[in-house]
Write an enzyme that holds these catalytic residues in place. Structure first.
Site, PDB file in Angstrom:
ATOM      1  N   ASN A  15       0.839  -1.215   0.000  1.00 28.21           N
ATOM      2  CA  ASN A  15       0.000   0.000   0.000  1.00 28.21           C
ATOM      3  C   ASN A  15       0.863   1.249   0.000  1.00 28.21           C
ATOM      4  OD1 ASN A  15       0.633  -0.755   2.716  1.00 28.21           O
ATOM      5  ND2 ASN A  15      -1.027   0.496   3.510  1.00 28.21           N
ATOM      6  N   ASN A  39      -0.668   8.789   0.659  1.00 29.71           N
ATOM      7  CA  ASN A  39      -0.358  10.133   0.189  1.00 29.71           C
ATOM      8  C   ASN A  39      -1.007  11.136   1.131  1.00 29.71           C
ATOM      9  OD1 ASN A  39      -0.758  12.640  -1.665  1.00 29.71           O
ATOM     10  ND2 ASN A  39       0.599  11.288  -2.816  1.00 29.71           N
ATOM     11  N   ALA A  40      -0.355  12.298   1.294  1.00 27.95           N
ATOM     12  CA  ALA A  40      -0.921  13.339   2.154  1.00 27.95           C
ATOM     13  C   ALA A  40      -2.307  13.754   1.657  1.00 27.95           C
ATOM     14  CB  ALA A  40       0.019  14.546   2.204  1.00 27.95           C
ATOM     15  N   TYR A  91      -5.116  12.094   0.922  1.00 25.24           N
ATOM     16  CA  TYR A  91      -5.466  10.704   1.243  1.00 25.24           C
ATOM     17  C   TYR A  91      -6.025   9.879   0.079  1.00 25.24           C
ATOM     18  CZ  TYR A  91      -4.807  11.672   6.269  1.00 25.24           C
ATOM     19  OH  TYR A  91      -4.290  11.987   7.496  1.00 25.24           O
ATOM     20  N   GLU A 117      -3.212  -4.563  -2.806  1.00 24.88           N
ATOM     21  CA  GLU A 117      -3.756  -5.489  -3.813  1.00 24.88           C
ATOM     22  C   GLU A 117      -3.767  -4.844  -5.190  1.00 24.88           C
ATOM     23  OE1 GLU A 117      -4.921  -4.696  -0.874  1.00 24.88           O
ATOM     24  OE2 GLU A 117      -6.289  -6.192  -0.054  1.00 24.88           O
ATOM     25  N   CYS A 140     -10.510  -4.518   0.672  1.00 24.49           N
ATOM     26  CA  CYS A 140     -11.594  -3.538   0.560  1.00 24.49           C
ATOM     27  C   CYS A 140     -12.407  -3.818  -0.710  1.00 24.49           C
ATOM     28  CB  CYS A 140     -11.043  -2.117   0.549  1.00 24.49           C
ATOM     29  SG  CYS A 140     -10.372  -1.596  -1.037  1.00 24.49           S
ATOM     30  N   CYS A 194     -10.736  -3.098  -4.118  1.00 21.94           N
ATOM     31  CA  CYS A 194      -9.761  -4.126  -4.530  1.00 21.94           C
ATOM     32  C   CYS A 194     -10.472  -5.380  -5.002  1.00 21.94           C
ATOM     33  CB  CYS A 194      -8.815  -4.445  -3.380  1.00 21.94           C
ATOM     34  SG  CYS A 194      -7.633  -3.114  -3.087  1.00 21.94           S
TER      35      CYS A 194
HETATM   36  N1  THU Z   1      -5.337  -1.227   2.609  1.00 18.49           N
HETATM   37  C1  THU Z   1      -4.820  -2.096   1.704  1.00 18.49           C
HETATM   38  O1  THU Z   1      -3.699  -1.951   1.239  1.00 18.49           O
HETATM   39  N2  THU Z   1      -5.606  -3.139   1.343  1.00 18.49           N
HETATM   40  C2  THU Z   1      -6.885  -3.358   1.786  1.00 18.49           C
HETATM   41  O2  THU Z   1      -7.581  -4.214   1.260  1.00 18.49           O
HETATM   42  C3  THU Z   1      -7.388  -2.569   2.892  1.00 18.49           C
HETATM   43  C4  THU Z   1      -6.664  -1.315   3.185  1.00 18.49           C
HETATM   44  C5  THU Z   1      -4.521  -0.089   3.002  1.00 18.49           C
HETATM   45  C6  THU Z   1      -5.001   1.226   2.451  1.00 18.49           C
HETATM   46  C7  THU Z   1      -4.421   2.192   3.440  1.00 18.49           C
HETATM   47  O3  THU Z   1      -3.091   2.503   3.033  1.00 18.49           O
HETATM   48  C8  THU Z   1      -4.357   1.401   4.742  1.00 18.49           C
HETATM   49  O4  THU Z   1      -4.481   0.045   4.379  1.00 18.49           O
HETATM   50  C9  THU Z   1      -5.454   1.762   5.728  1.00 18.49           C
HETATM   51  O5  THU Z   1      -6.700   1.699   5.160  1.00 18.49           O
END
Ligand code: THU
Length: 161
Positions: free
Chosen positions: A61, A64-65, A67, A74, A111, A114
């Site tokens: 993941n 970024n500032a 968001y 993923e 999420c 994804c």
């Molecule tokens: N995040 C992922 O990389 N994958 C997911 O399926 C859930 C959330 C990341 C996004 C963000 O950088 C951090 O987790 C918190 O939400």
């Protein structure tokens, strides 16, 4: 009235129950949590995809500032796979999450955004993609992205012109 019922099967495996290829892919995802750029959430996610040609593509993941400009592990992984190997199906995708000094005990849940990208990747190549969600206590294995997106949205749902 009639009910439409979706059937989602999630296999729960201990580390010992995984086969060598599954363990290797998960270890790559675990290692990728170290490359996470997550100064805002402090939630490190790693992903690794095994392609039909055997190549493993990895992502983490990236925040970024501003968001919403960030992206999940993923999607960085699947987009990298599709961008660099557009003719290779993704056979399996592993995900691991790390926070507060340890990998999560329970598997992380991808999420919805994804899941939608997993669905399209799978349908693009016409091959089921195995999804491995790692947790210290147990790993979930789902046989296909279809199972994670009931009532999925597809290109066929768009108008022809
Ligand atoms: N995040 C992922 O990389 N994958 C997911 O399926 C859930 C959330 C990341 C996004 C963000 O950088 C951090 O987790 C918190 O939400």
């Amino acid at each position: 009235m009639k009910d439409i019922v979706f059937n989602t099967v999630i296999h729960s495996l201990t580390w010992d129950e995984l086969d060598d290829r599954q363990r290797q892919l998960i270890n790559e995802a675990k290692a990728m949590t170290r490359n996470s750029y997550s100064p805002y959430s402090h939630f490190r996610v790693g992903a690794s995809a095994r392609l039909a040609n055997g190549v493993i593509v990895k992502g983490s993941n990236q925040e970024n500032a501003a968001y919403p400009s960030g992206l999940c592990a993923e999607r960085t992984c699947l987009f990298a796979a599709n961008a660099n190997y557009p003719d290779q199906a993704v056979e399996a995708l592993a995900i691991a999450c790390y926070a507060e000094g340890h990998f999560t005990a329970k598997p992380g849940a991808p999420c919805a955004g994804c899941r939608q990208v997993m669905l399209e990747t799978e349908h693009r190549y016409g091959r089921p993609m195995q999804i491995l969600l790692y947790g210290e206590e147990e790993t979930y294995i789902i046989d296909s992205a279809d199972a994670l997106v009931p009532l999925g949205f597809f290109a066929e749902d768009l108008p022809k012109k």
